[in-house]
Design a protein around this motif. Structure first.
Motif, PDB file in Angstrom:
ATOM      1  N   ALA A 106       0.818  -1.207   0.000  1.00 16.48           N
ATOM      2  CA  ALA A 106       0.000   0.000   0.000  1.00 16.48           C
ATOM      3  C   ALA A 106       0.855   1.263   0.000  1.00 16.48           C
ATOM      4  O   ALA A 106       0.387   2.326  -0.411  1.00 16.48           O
ATOM      5  CB  ALA A 106      -0.920   0.011   1.220  1.00 16.48           C
ATOM      6  N   HIS A 107       2.115   1.154   0.452  1.00 15.38           N
ATOM      7  CA  HIS A 107       2.973   2.324   0.572  1.00 15.38           C
ATOM      8  C   HIS A 107       4.211   2.297  -0.315  1.00 15.38           C
ATOM      9  O   HIS A 107       4.986   3.251  -0.310  1.00 15.38           O
ATOM     10  CB  HIS A 107       3.413   2.491   2.030  1.00 15.38           C
ATOM     11  N   ALA A 108       4.413   1.193  -1.060  1.00 13.69           N
ATOM     12  CA  ALA A 108       5.579   1.087  -1.931  1.00 13.69           C
ATOM     13  C   ALA A 108       5.217   0.249  -3.147  1.00 13.69           C
ATOM     14  O   ALA A 108       4.392  -0.650  -3.065  1.00 13.69           O
ATOM     15  CB  ALA A 108       6.740   0.433  -1.189  1.00 13.69           C
ATOM     16  N   GLU A 109       5.837   0.583  -4.265  1.00 12.46           N
ATOM     17  CA  GLU A 109       5.583  -0.189  -5.487  1.00 12.46           C
ATOM     18  C   GLU A 109       6.897  -0.501  -6.180  1.00 12.46           C
ATOM     19  O   GLU A 109       7.832   0.303  -6.156  1.00 12.46           O
ATOM     20  CB  GLU A 109       4.650   0.566  -6.427  1.00 12.46           C
ATOM     21  N   PRO A 110       6.980  -1.681  -6.799  1.00  9.90           N
ATOM     22  CA  PRO A 110       8.208  -2.023  -7.512  1.00  9.90           C
ATOM     23  C   PRO A 110       8.280  -1.265  -8.836  1.00  9.90           C
ATOM     24  O   PRO A 110       7.277  -1.096  -9.527  1.00  9.90           O
ATOM     25  CB  PRO A 110       8.080  -3.525  -7.743  1.00  9.90           C
ATOM     26  N   ILE A 111       9.451  -0.798  -9.175  1.00  7.74           N
ATOM     27  CA  ILE A 111       9.646  -0.045 -10.413  1.00  7.74           C
ATOM     28  C   ILE A 111      10.262  -0.934 -11.486  1.00  7.74           C
ATOM     29  O   ILE A 111       9.743  -1.026 -12.593  1.00  7.74           O
ATOM     30  CB  ILE A 111      10.547   1.188 -10.166  1.00  7.74           C
ATOM     31  N   SER A 112      11.374  -1.586 -11.162  1.00  8.08           N
ATOM     32  CA  SER A 112      12.048  -2.440 -12.141  1.00  8.08           C
ATOM     33  C   SER A 112      12.853  -3.510 -11.423  1.00  8.08           C
ATOM     34  O   SER A 112      13.194  -3.372 -10.247  1.00  8.08           O
ATOM     35  CB  SER A 112      12.961  -1.619 -13.044  1.00  8.08           C
TER      36      SER A 112
END
Length: 181
Positions: A106-112
């Motif tokens: 909910a507070h972080a997302e993967p970029i690559s």
């Protein structure tokens, strides 16, 4: 090549007689190689190691003829074609909430994910700091979900401020802020 002049020439075989002769020769070759007639590759003694299947019904236990789960089939295909690393990377990025949990996602997302380095963008600097402290737990969750070696390190960044630097050529200095007053 020596021919016996006393032997009569054999008539040319056609149709069923030719097939019979080929079968007799195959049986003779098999017998010379030590195989009895009827023993082939599917025999457990000479075969590929697979147990011989009973004809008819499969019985109460699992059998190769039973329907297989779709996930098992896709994982077998991906392993046989060498796609497993890419599937694991896709699992980390595509199923992020299931891999790390709802609270973190909910507070972080993967970029690559490149060469074992997973880049994660946090929604605030406080969450970036918190994720850096939880780095070993996050790596353990990812390893439990997709296997060891897929993600080796994490690169956690906070939100980025807007950039005033536009284009290839720019003048050093404060930029547009120096005209505010």
């Amino acid at each position: 090549m020596t021919e016996d002049s006393s032997a009569a020439p054999e008539p040319e075989l056609k149709g069923i007689d030719l097939a019979r002769r080929a079968l007799e020769e195959a049986r003779a070759t098999a017998k010379a190689n030590g195989k009895a007639v009827g023993q082939g590759r599917s025999s457990p003694k000479y075969g590929s190691g697979r147990p011989r299947r009973r004809s008819g019904w499969s019985g109460p236990g699992p059998d190769a003829r039973d329907p297989q789960p779709f996930g098992a089939l896709t994982s077998a295909i991906s392993k046989s074609r060498g796609w497993s690393p890419k599937v694991s990377e896709g699992t980390v990025l595509g199923r992020w909430p299931q891999v790390v949990g709802e609270d973190i996602s909910a507070h972080a997302e993967p970029i690559s994910l490149k060469e074992g380095v997973l880049s994660i963008s946090a929604e605030s600097t406080a969450w970036a700091t918190q994720l850096r402290m939880m780095q070993s737990q996050i790596l353990a969750k990812i390893a439990a979900a997709v296997g060891d070696g897929v993600v080796k390190t994490l690169r956690i960044t906070g939100p980025s401020a807007p950039s005033w630097r536009k284009g290839e050529r720019h003048v050093k200095g404060r930029g547009p802020r120096d005209t505010y007053g």
